[in-house]
Scaffold this motif. Structure first.
Motif, PDB file in Angstrom:
ATOM      1  N   GLU A 188      39.472  37.190  45.965  1.00  0.00           N
ATOM      2  CA  GLU A 188      40.878  37.000  46.358  1.00  0.00           C
ATOM      3  C   GLU A 188      41.821  37.267  45.188  1.00  0.00           C
ATOM      4  N   GLU A 189      41.361  38.013  44.190  1.00  0.00           N
ATOM      5  CA  GLU A 189      42.137  38.170  42.964  1.00  0.00           C
ATOM      6  C   GLU A 189      43.250  39.207  43.095  1.00  0.00           C
ATOM      7  N   THR A 190      44.150  39.147  42.115  1.00  0.00           N
ATOM      8  CA  THR A 190      45.093  40.240  41.892  1.00  0.00           C
ATOM      9  C   THR A 190      44.386  41.289  41.046  1.00  0.00           C
ATOM     10  N   ALA A 191      45.026  42.448  40.876  1.00  0.00           N
ATOM     11  CA  ALA A 191      44.446  43.507  40.052  1.00  0.00           C
ATOM     12  C   ALA A 191      44.228  43.022  38.624  1.00  0.00           C
ATOM     13  N   GLN A 192      45.187  42.273  38.088  1.00  0.00           N
ATOM     14  CA  GLN A 192      45.084  41.790  36.714  1.00  0.00           C
ATOM     15  C   GLN A 192      43.902  40.833  36.566  1.00  0.00           C
ATOM     16  N   GLN A 193      43.729  39.947  37.533  1.00  0.00           N
ATOM     17  CA  GLN A 193      42.617  38.989  37.468  1.00  0.00           C
ATOM     18  C   GLN A 193      41.267  39.688  37.592  1.00  0.00           C
ATOM     19  N   LEU A 194      41.194  40.723  38.444  1.00  0.00           N
ATOM     20  CA  LEU A 194      39.944  41.473  38.594  1.00  0.00           C
ATOM     21  C   LEU A 194      39.606  42.208  37.299  1.00  0.00           C
ATOM     22  N   CYS A 195      40.620  42.758  36.636  1.00  0.00           N
ATOM     23  CA  CYS A 195      40.412  43.419  35.338  1.00  0.00           C
ATOM     24  C   CYS A 195      39.878  42.432  34.305  1.00  0.00           C
ATOM     25  N   GLU A 196      40.427  41.215  34.306  1.00  0.00           N
ATOM     26  CA  GLU A 196      39.979  40.211  33.343  1.00  0.00           C
ATOM     27  C   GLU A 196      38.520  39.831  33.586  1.00  0.00           C
ATOM     28  N   LYS A 197      38.117  39.746  34.852  1.00  0.00           N
ATOM     29  CA  LYS A 197      36.712  39.445  35.168  1.00  0.00           C
ATOM     30  C   LYS A 197      35.780  40.547  34.667  1.00  0.00           C
ATOM     31  N   ALA A 198      36.158  41.799  34.943  1.00  0.00           N
ATOM     32  CA  ALA A 198      35.332  42.931  34.491  1.00  0.00           C
ATOM     33  C   ALA A 198      35.266  42.965  32.971  1.00  0.00           C
TER      34      ALA A 198
END
Length: 546
Positions: free
Chosen positions: A511-521
């Motif tokens: 359910e992330e935003t693009a920024q949050q998904l980038c931080e996970k990766a």
């Protein structure tokens, strides 16, 4: 000529015909595969080609070719649906590999160690021919081209090269200016080859001794696209080969047509579709905003006069959005008042076509506008070194794909790659070699990922990949395979050869935003680095290896 000699001559001629037909089959299969199995006509061409190969091979008792053709035909005839599933694809790839082994020459079947390549090669197009005096240098190039999916054949004399090019037109030829002796013998040989074909073959010339204007002119007049003087690094040469072999097929232009007349819109759609473009038609101008987001058109065609909204009003609304500011807008109308046409174009239009529209004029206009628009857009959104999307546009694409995935309920995975010890590569071999490593990885990714995936250079030696409709597990499998193959690729640096690896972090969308998904990766990438590099990690909030 006695009867025995005539029989031998006939045997050679027929063997070449069978081999040529086998290569036609290989090329057709790879084109069908590159199109993700979507083109049904390609499947029909493949079946026709295999039946012809079966007849040719049976006529002259070439058992291996006949057996390979029948195996592939059996798999095709047993397909469960219009597109092969994973198991069928695996079976097809193995059968195609068997056929390709029947067509290999000694020069492209044996590695520099005297053994066959350890893993099957995927041939994207017709062959690349090498006409080089230095056989060791030619073998080095062949070895590298294999990693990038190209089939290359080296020739030691002019007659064999001319005959091979006559029977099977190569994608490009790399030739020494003085191939087979004589100051410009290689150029003369190429001239004879070009005379056998209606369209010229792109030629990459290499010269050790001559760099004068006369030689360069001769080379250019025989189709010379590039001219390298003195020793050239295989990496540089392969970059040029990739450019002229068109290993990356051109994406069709996406055209949005907005016209309240359904019959007129359908006519335009038919004309442009026949020219190989992808067309979406809208008869209600109020639906344009959704189409702009979902379809992402490269060219927009607007009817001037529509009920409830004119084309000029629509153009102004479209131009208010920065991301569509550079998309060409072409007006369609029976209006022949020049002043009104000019006024319409001043409100956001780029061209004006009057109805009825000549189909050739329409196609030429769209192609010209599309070509220029792509060139300008590439300067804005692509990295100048690798040709991949830049950081900003990669994040924009990630945003778009997240919205699409959430709307359609499909999985989405984001991956970040980082070349291991890249600073040492620059320090030990120089920045030009480092740049070639970056370009080789970008080409590797482009060749092995789907058209629907997005690849960007995130910054420095970091790359980002948006894998649409892909789970974390599938993404890990795909990127692990790319990592392993890339690590095997010999990287030349003068007389030295070295190998490069990368680390990769993967995160699946929840359910992330693009920024949050980038931080996970990014966190997964950090875990991969801590875990010893040259590995792929999936994001784990606990920080454990995964």
């Amino acid at each position: 000529m006695n009867q025995e000699n005539q029989r031998e001559k006939l045997k050679q001629v027929f063997a070449k015909r069978v081999t040529t037909q086998a290569r036609v089959v290989l090329d057709t299969y790879q084109k069908w595969r590159a199109e993700n199995w979507e083109d049904v006509s390609r499947l029909l061409d493949l079946r026709d080609g295999l039946n012809k190969l079966d007849r040719y091979a049976a006529r002259f008792d070439m058992a291996r070719h006949k057996e390979a053709a029948l195996v592939i035909l059996k798999i095709l005839n047993g397909l469960a649906g219009p597109h092969p599933n994973d198991q069928e694809i695996s079976a097809l790839d193995q059968a195609i590999q068997k056929l390709s082994e029947c067509t290999q020459r000694k020069s492209d079947a044996v590695s520099k160690h005297g053994t066959a390549p350890a893993s099957p090669r995927t041939f994207l197009r017709t062959p690349v021919y090498l006409a080089l005096n230095d056989n060791l240098y030619a073998e080095r190039i062949i070895s590298q081209l294999e990693f990038f999916g190209f089939r290359s054949i080296s020739f030691k004399n002019a007659d064999d090269l001319i005959e091979a090019a006559r029977q099977n037109k190569p994608e490009t030829i790399v030739a020494d200016v003085d191939f087979n002796g004589g100051e410009c013998n290689g150029i003369e040989v190429i001239g004879r080859i070009q005379a056998n074909h209606e369209t010229p073959i792109p030629i990459i010339y290499v010269s050790e001794r001559r760099d004068d204007m006369k030689t360069r002119l001769m080379a250019s007049r025989t189709g010379g696209e590039e001219f390298f003087f003195r020793a050239v690094d295989p990496g540089q040469l392969i970059e040029k080969i990739e450019l002229y072999t068109h290993g990356m097929p051109l994406e069709p232009y996406r055209v949005l047509v907005v016209d309240d007349s359904r019959s007129q819109a359908k006519h335009i759609e038919n004309v442009l579709s026949k020219a190989g473009m992808v067309v979406q038609v809208i008869t209600d101008p109020m639906q344009v905003m959704d189409a702009l987001v979902d379809f992402q058109p490269e060219i927009i065609m607007l009817d001037m006069y529509m009920p409830g909204c004119t084309g000029m009003e629509l153009a102004r609304v479209i131009r208010q959005q920065d991301r569509f500011h550079s998309v060409p807008i072409i007006y369609l109308s029976a209006e022949d008042d020049l002043n009104k046409q000019l006024h319409a174009m001043s409100l956001g239009g780029d061209d004006f076509l009057t109805k009825p529209i000549n189909p050739k004029h329409l196609t030429a206009t769209i192609l010209n506008r599309g070509r220029r628009a792509r060139t300008l857009l590439a300067l804005m959104i692509r990295d100048s070194l690798t040709g991949l999307y830049n950081h900003t546009h990669t994040l924009h694409l990630l945003d778009m794909e997240i919205s699409k995935a959430q709307r359609n309920g499909q999985p989405l995975t984001f991956a970040m790659l980082d070349i291991d010890y890249f600073k040492k590569i620059n320090d030990n071999y120089g920045h030009p070699v480092g740049d070639r490593v970056l370009k080789s990885l970008s080409l590797f990714l482009k060749q092995r990922l789907r058209k629907s995936d997005h690849i960007g250079r995130y910054g420095g030696e970091e790359f980002a990949v948006v894998l649409t409709n892909t789970s974390e597990g599938d993404a890990r499998t795909i990127l692990n395979e790319i990592r392993e193959r890339f690590n095997e690729l010999p990287q030349p640096a003068g007389e030295n050869i070295f190998h490069v690896s990368f680390s990769c972090g993967i995160a699946g969308l929840t359910e992330e935003t693009a920024q949050q998904l980038c931080e996970k990766a990014d966190q997964a990438l950090y875990q991969a680095k801590r875990g010893g590099r040259n590995t792929v990690y999936v994001y784990d909030p606990t920080g454990k290896a995964h």
